[in-house]
Scaffold this active site. Structure first.
Site, PDB file in Angstrom:
ATOM      1  N   SER A 203     -10.027  -0.590   7.136  1.00  0.00           N
ATOM      2  CA  SER A 203      -9.447  -0.488   5.791  1.00  0.00           C
ATOM      3  C   SER A 203      -8.742  -1.716   5.256  1.00  0.00           C
ATOM      4  O   SER A 203      -8.369  -1.743   4.089  1.00  0.00           O
ATOM      5  CB  SER A 203      -8.473   0.684   5.737  1.00  0.00           C
ATOM      6  OG  SER A 203      -9.198   1.868   5.526  1.00  0.00           O
TER       7      SER A 203
ATOM      8  N   LYS B  82       0.851  -1.196   0.000  1.00  0.00           N
ATOM      9  CA  LYS B  82       0.000   0.000   0.000  1.00  0.00           C
ATOM     10  C   LYS B  82       0.884   1.242   0.000  1.00  0.00           C
ATOM     11  O   LYS B  82       1.878   1.297   0.745  1.00  0.00           O
ATOM     12  CB  LYS B  82      -0.900  -0.046   1.244  1.00  0.00           C
ATOM     13  CG  LYS B  82      -1.938   1.066   1.340  1.00  0.00           C
ATOM     14  CD  LYS B  82      -2.864   0.821   2.544  1.00  0.00           C
ATOM     15  CE  LYS B  82      -3.908   1.904   2.698  1.00  0.00           C
ATOM     16  NZ  LYS B  82      -4.816   1.659   3.840  1.00  0.00           N
TER      17      LYS B  82
ATOM     18  N   SER C 262      -9.829   1.744   2.877  1.00  0.00           N
ATOM     19  CA  SER C 262      -8.907   2.474   2.043  1.00  0.00           C
ATOM     20  C   SER C 262      -7.878   1.615   1.326  1.00  0.00           C
ATOM     21  O   SER C 262      -7.260   2.081   0.366  1.00  0.00           O
ATOM     22  CB  SER C 262      -8.189   3.530   2.876  1.00  0.00           C
ATOM     23  OG  SER C 262      -7.356   2.914   3.851  1.00  0.00           O
TER      24      SER C 262
HETATM   25  N1  GLN Z   1     -13.158   4.246   6.296  1.00  0.00           N
HETATM   26  C1  GLN Z   1     -12.601   4.656   7.548  1.00  0.00           C
HETATM   27  C2  GLN Z   1     -12.146   6.080   7.454  1.00  0.00           C
HETATM   28  O1  GLN Z   1     -12.332   6.684   6.422  1.00  0.00           O
HETATM   29  C3  GLN Z   1     -11.464   3.747   7.934  1.00  0.00           C
HETATM   30  C4  GLN Z   1     -10.259   3.985   7.139  1.00  0.00           C
HETATM   31  C5  GLN Z   1      -9.098   3.156   7.542  1.00  0.00           C
HETATM   32  O2  GLN Z   1      -9.246   2.140   8.233  1.00  0.00           O
HETATM   33  N2  GLN Z   1      -7.924   3.613   7.167  1.00  0.00           N
HETATM   34  O3  GLN Z   1     -11.617   6.630   8.389  1.00  0.00           O
END
Ligand code: GLN
Length: 468
Positions: free
Chosen positions: A166, A67, A142
């Protein structure tokens, strides 16, 4: 055989038998990247030369997609943000060092929501990633690029990060296994921080066994990250040999099932998963996590607060983009940030700065921390009665591009993953089948207590075995 299609275990076995080497594998991964990336967009960049060089240096090692917020020396680390375009990492994150020391190497940089803020990868400032099961839909987020790369067989396995879901939600959307380790199990040194009291790196893979092998390579104490305790890392792979559902007390929290907006097909598939676990010998126990309803509110105070502090370092001076229109120090900061950050990141910085500002700190941040303690206690209490919780990963399967335009609707995607992130416990997402008409993958989530990854992986494997 196309070696991009195999997983970690098969790669390791084939290398041991002398059937192929790391170079052969990475060549097939590069071919898959060239054939599919224009359509899927899983990768933001792929330094073929560097990947081939690392493979040649250690022909027994296995490539892993990374990532684009985890630093790899000499590689871009954009966090899918314009503010970091052109930045090259000066060093390897601890997880990368650990991978290299344990038979893996980094190959390719995967797309994500900008600074990991989002649930669909639509917040990427640098590219679109499409769900390999339906390119009209998002891959989740994400870690959407990592999930799509695994789901489309454009890598052997990938690294993601999970702050509020995410790893697990995109794994569910793209039919892969994802593991969010307990807070502190894996070092974050060299991983661009979003919300420091929540962030964790974890594996995204083609099987539970693959995830176990990769997690073992990543985990452990790191002097450079004070949140990693000096606890031995169990042999997660060996732990799987005793995987069984027999006698496992599986908790069903009613708060994760009577939910408005839950898709019928997701409900059907999760119910089917629960029945399979029961048939395989699990004992079902009803539990309650009474503070679940506050988790979203708590998360959207704590995560933006920490993000606003962490993202202060992107000032146009030390990293990446500097505005060409700036004419004094202040305008270097303001213009570079205004041009470099996308809308969601700005929204979070504004929310985070607000909840931390004097006069509001006690009303928001301090109060959210107190409720977080209550959420953590809910889990402690539940794990006094059960070995693991079983739950959906997300209320819906992968949705269409643009479907969740309203930020609040998007936030609700993480209803089932945020509470366990706040509690710091470990959780997995395991493929649970496909929706009937749309043929979209859906994952089921298992949640165990802090540092109970062995148990989590055993139960995940036992469930996975029910499907084979
Ligand atoms: N979707 C959640 C957010 O936007 C979690 C994102 C994540 O785990 N990085 O904060």
């Amino acid at each position: 055989m196309n070696l991009a299609e195999i997983g970690i275990k098969a790669a390791r076995d084939g290398i041991a038998k002398g059937d192929f080497t790391a170079v052969d594998i990475v060549k097939d991964v590069i071919s898959a990247y060239k054939a599919k990336n224009a359509e899927i967009g899983a990768y933001l960049s792929f330094d073929e030369e560097a990947a081939l060089r690392l493979a040649a240096e250690n022909p027994k090692s296995i490539p892993v997609a990374v990532k684009d917020l985890i630093n790899v020396e000499g590689q871009p680390c954009t966090c899918a943000s314009k503010i970091l375009e052109g930045y090259l990492s000066p060093y390897d994150a601890t997880v990368i060092k650990n991978m290299k020391a344990n038979g893996f190497f980094p190959a390719g940089r995967t797309n994500m929501d900008e600074f990991a803020m989002g649930s669909s990868t639509e917040n990427s400032g640098l590219g679109v990633t499409r769900n390999p099961y339906d390119t009209g839909r998002v891959p989740g987020g994400s870690s959407g690029g990592s999930a799509a790369a695994v789901g489309a067989n454009m890598c052997i396995a990938a690294l993601g990060t999970d702050t509020g879901g995410s790893i697990r939600q995109p794994a569910s959307f793209c039919n892969c296994v994802g593991v969010k380790p307990s807070y502190g199990r894996v070092s974050r040194f060299g991983v661009t921080a979003f919300a420091s009291s929540l962030d964790q790196v974890g594996p995204m893979a083609k099987s539970v066994e693959d995830a176990a092998i990769l997690l073992k390579a990543l985990a452990g104490r790191d002097e450079m990250d004070g949140t990693t305790p000096d606890m031995p890392v169990p042999d997660y792979e060996a732990a799987l040999t005793t995987a069984s559902m027999k006698g496992v007390r599986l908790g069903i929290a009613k708060e994760y099932f009577d939910v408005a907006g839950m898709d019928d097909e997701v409900k059907r598939l999760v119910d089917a998963a629960i029945s399979k676990c029961e048939q395989a010998g699990a004992e079902l126990v009803e539990v309650s996590l009474p503070h679940t309803e506050y988790a979203m509110a708590v998360y959207y105070i704590i995560a933006p607060a920490e993000a606003s502090a962490n993202l202060a370092r992107f000032d146009g001076v030390r990293y990446g983009h500097r505005s060409k229109r700036a004419d004094d120090v202040m305008s270097i900061y303001t213009k570079s940030r205004a041009e470099g950050f996308g809308a969601e990141v700005k929204r979070r910085i504004i929310m985070g700065t607000y909840v931390l500002s004097s006069g509001y700190y006690d009303a928001y941040y301090a109060r959210a921390q107190k409720v977080r303690t209550l959420i953590r206690r809910d889990f402690e209490e539940a794990f006094g009665k059960v070995d693991a919780l079983i739950a959906p990963c997300a209320p819906t399967p992968a949705f269409e591009f643009g479907a969740n335009q309203d930020p609040l609707t998007m936030y609700l995607n993480d209803l089932f993953t945020i509470p366990s992130a706040l509690a710091g416990v470990c959780a997995s997402s395991v493929p649970a089948g496909f929706t009937e008409n749309t043929r979209l993958p859906v994952g089921v989530q298992f949640i165990c207590g802090g540092f109970e990854e062995e148990k989590l992986l055993r139960i995940s494997k036992a469930y996975e075995d029910c499907n084979h």
